[in-house]
Design a protein around this motif. Sequence first.
Motif, PDB file in Angstrom:
ATOM      1  N   PRO A 151      35.174  30.166  41.849  1.00 36.43           N
ATOM      2  CA  PRO A 151      35.449  31.353  40.947  1.00 36.43           C
ATOM      3  C   PRO A 151      36.008  32.499  42.050  1.00 36.43           C
ATOM      4  O   PRO A 151      35.466  32.790  43.036  1.00 36.43           O
ATOM      5  CB  PRO A 151      34.154  31.848  40.309  1.00 36.43           C
ATOM      6  N   GLY A 152      36.909  33.128  41.610  1.00 39.94           N
ATOM      7  CA  GLY A 152      37.399  34.325  42.442  1.00 39.94           C
ATOM      8  C   GLY A 152      36.916  35.721  41.922  1.00 39.94           C
ATOM      9  O   GLY A 152      35.957  35.549  41.032  1.00 39.94           O
ATOM     10  N   ILE A 153      37.080  36.694  42.731  1.00 41.24           N
ATOM     11  CA  ILE A 153      36.617  38.053  42.610  1.00 41.24           C
ATOM     12  C   ILE A 153      36.928  38.607  41.078  1.00 41.24           C
ATOM     13  O   ILE A 153      35.906  38.993  40.451  1.00 41.24           O
ATOM     14  CB  ILE A 153      36.908  39.091  43.514  1.00 41.24           C
ATOM     15  N   GLU A 154      37.931  38.586  40.760  1.00 39.60           N
ATOM     16  CA  GLU A 154      38.439  39.194  39.282  1.00 39.60           C
ATOM     17  C   GLU A 154      37.856  38.308  38.303  1.00 39.60           C
ATOM     18  O   GLU A 154      37.419  39.056  37.389  1.00 39.60           O
ATOM     19  CB  GLU A 154      40.075  39.190  39.190  1.00 39.60           C
ATOM     20  N   GLU A 155      38.031  36.937  38.462  1.00 42.69           N
ATOM     21  CA  GLU A 155      37.090  36.139  37.299  1.00 42.69           C
ATOM     22  C   GLU A 155      35.892  36.471  37.318  1.00 42.69           C
ATOM     23  O   GLU A 155      35.300  36.694  35.969  1.00 42.69           O
ATOM     24  CB  GLU A 155      37.300  34.761  37.511  1.00 42.69           C
ATOM     25  N   SER A 156      35.143  36.628  38.314  1.00 43.60           N
ATOM     26  CA  SER A 156      33.752  36.993  38.385  1.00 43.60           C
ATOM     27  C   SER A 156      33.309  38.335  37.729  1.00 43.60           C
ATOM     28  O   SER A 156      32.473  38.509  36.961  1.00 43.60           O
ATOM     29  CB  SER A 156      33.177  36.606  39.857  1.00 43.60           C
ATOM     30  N   ILE A 157      34.098  39.236  38.375  1.00 46.92           N
ATOM     31  CA  ILE A 157      33.785  40.632  37.620  1.00 46.92           C
ATOM     32  C   ILE A 157      34.063  40.688  36.193  1.00 46.92           C
ATOM     33  O   ILE A 157      33.500  41.179  35.432  1.00 46.92           O
ATOM     34  CB  ILE A 157      34.712  41.804  38.314  1.00 46.92           C
ATOM     35  N   GLU A 158      35.223  39.914  35.917  1.00 48.49           N
ATOM     36  CA  GLU A 158      35.400  39.743  34.227  1.00 48.49           C
ATOM     37  C   GLU A 158      34.081  39.207  33.515  1.00 48.49           C
ATOM     38  O   GLU A 158      34.039  39.463  32.434  1.00 48.49           O
ATOM     39  CB  GLU A 158      36.877  38.878  33.932  1.00 48.49           C
ATOM     40  N   ARG A 159      33.669  38.154  34.036  1.00 43.81           N
ATOM     41  CA  ARG A 159      32.396  37.615  33.365  1.00 43.81           C
ATOM     42  C   ARG A 159      31.321  38.645  33.347  1.00 43.81           C
ATOM     43  O   ARG A 159      30.640  38.725  32.394  1.00 43.81           O
ATOM     44  CB  ARG A 159      32.046  36.226  34.213  1.00 43.81           C
ATOM     45  N   LEU A 160      31.063  39.345  34.327  1.00 45.25           N
ATOM     46  CA  LEU A 160      29.879  40.288  34.390  1.00 45.25           C
ATOM     47  C   LEU A 160      30.261  41.384  33.292  1.00 45.25           C
ATOM     48  O   LEU A 160      29.596  41.731  32.528  1.00 45.25           O
ATOM     49  CB  LEU A 160      29.840  41.059  35.904  1.00 45.25           C
ATOM     50  N   GLU A 161      31.577  41.912  33.123  1.00 46.82           N
ATOM     51  CA  GLU A 161      31.975  42.820  32.308  1.00 46.82           C
ATOM     52  C   GLU A 161      31.732  42.292  30.898  1.00 46.82           C
ATOM     53  O   GLU A 161      31.249  43.121  29.848  1.00 46.82           O
ATOM     54  CB  GLU A 161      33.520  43.330  32.710  1.00 46.82           C
ATOM     55  N   HIS A 162      32.062  40.999  30.888  1.00 49.12           N
ATOM     56  CA  HIS A 162      31.866  40.596  29.364  1.00 49.12           C
ATOM     57  C   HIS A 162      30.478  40.248  29.022  1.00 49.12           C
ATOM     58  O   HIS A 162      29.945  40.854  27.652  1.00 49.12           O
ATOM     59  CB  HIS A 162      32.579  38.872  29.344  1.00 49.12           C
ATOM     60  N   LEU A 163      29.745  40.137  29.830  1.00 53.29           N
ATOM     61  CA  LEU A 163      28.101  39.968  29.705  1.00 53.29           C
ATOM     62  C   LEU A 163      27.735  41.493  29.391  1.00 53.29           C
ATOM     63  O   LEU A 163      26.921  41.824  28.215  1.00 53.29           O
ATOM     64  CB  LEU A 163      27.364  39.728  30.707  1.00 53.29           C
ATOM     65  N   ARG A 164      28.186  42.458  30.019  1.00 51.61           N
ATOM     66  CA  ARG A 164      27.681  44.046  29.707  1.00 51.61           C
ATOM     67  C   ARG A 164      28.293  44.303  28.143  1.00 51.61           C
ATOM     68  O   ARG A 164      27.680  45.114  27.580  1.00 51.61           O
ATOM     69  CB  ARG A 164      28.353  44.907  30.567  1.00 51.61           C
ATOM     70  N   GLU A 165      29.367  44.010  27.716  1.00 50.80           N
ATOM     71  CA  GLU A 165      29.985  44.279  26.397  1.00 50.80           C
ATOM     72  C   GLU A 165      29.396  43.659  25.365  1.00 50.80           C
ATOM     73  O   GLU A 165      29.221  43.997  24.307  1.00 50.80           O
ATOM     74  CB  GLU A 165      31.487  44.251  26.584  1.00 50.80           C
TER      75      GLU A 165
END
Length: 150
Positions: free
Chosen positions: A116-130
């Motif tokens: 997993p890349g950084i952008e993909e990983s941050i997107e997963r975190l943001e999805h969880l937050r939202e």
Amino acid sequence: MHLAQINIGRLVAPEGDPRVADFYAGLDEINALAEASPGFVWRLIDGDTNNATSLRPFEGDPDMLINISVWESRDALFDYVYRSAHMDFLRRRREFFLPMGEVFTALWWIPEGHTPGIEESIERLEHLREHGPTPYAFTFRSAFEPQPAV
């Protein structure tokens, strides 16, 4: 399927400050422990050091650190985080990191061999937050089993 994880944290002080000296001094030991743990697959490193602390993907937030790793299973990651010497380090997190006030860790299933890349990983975190825990991004407390490939 393997389990990917991201966790982020905002340091209480920049590198070189005595308040975070023990954190930086313990990184090599904690990273070696992870790599020697059953079920460990991969972790993000910056290329110049044996850690990812020089990576700053959050623009305008130089004290925000990122950690991404991949594990063979949820149990393998759980055992490393909560049942190894890593727990001693984790207990001190309030010494080194400011309270986040929002979700700072996300887990998700990936195909074996995927990094997993950084952008993909941050997107997963943001999805969880939202959206809260879903099979797309979840937490230890609200975990999902891997979904079969369609």
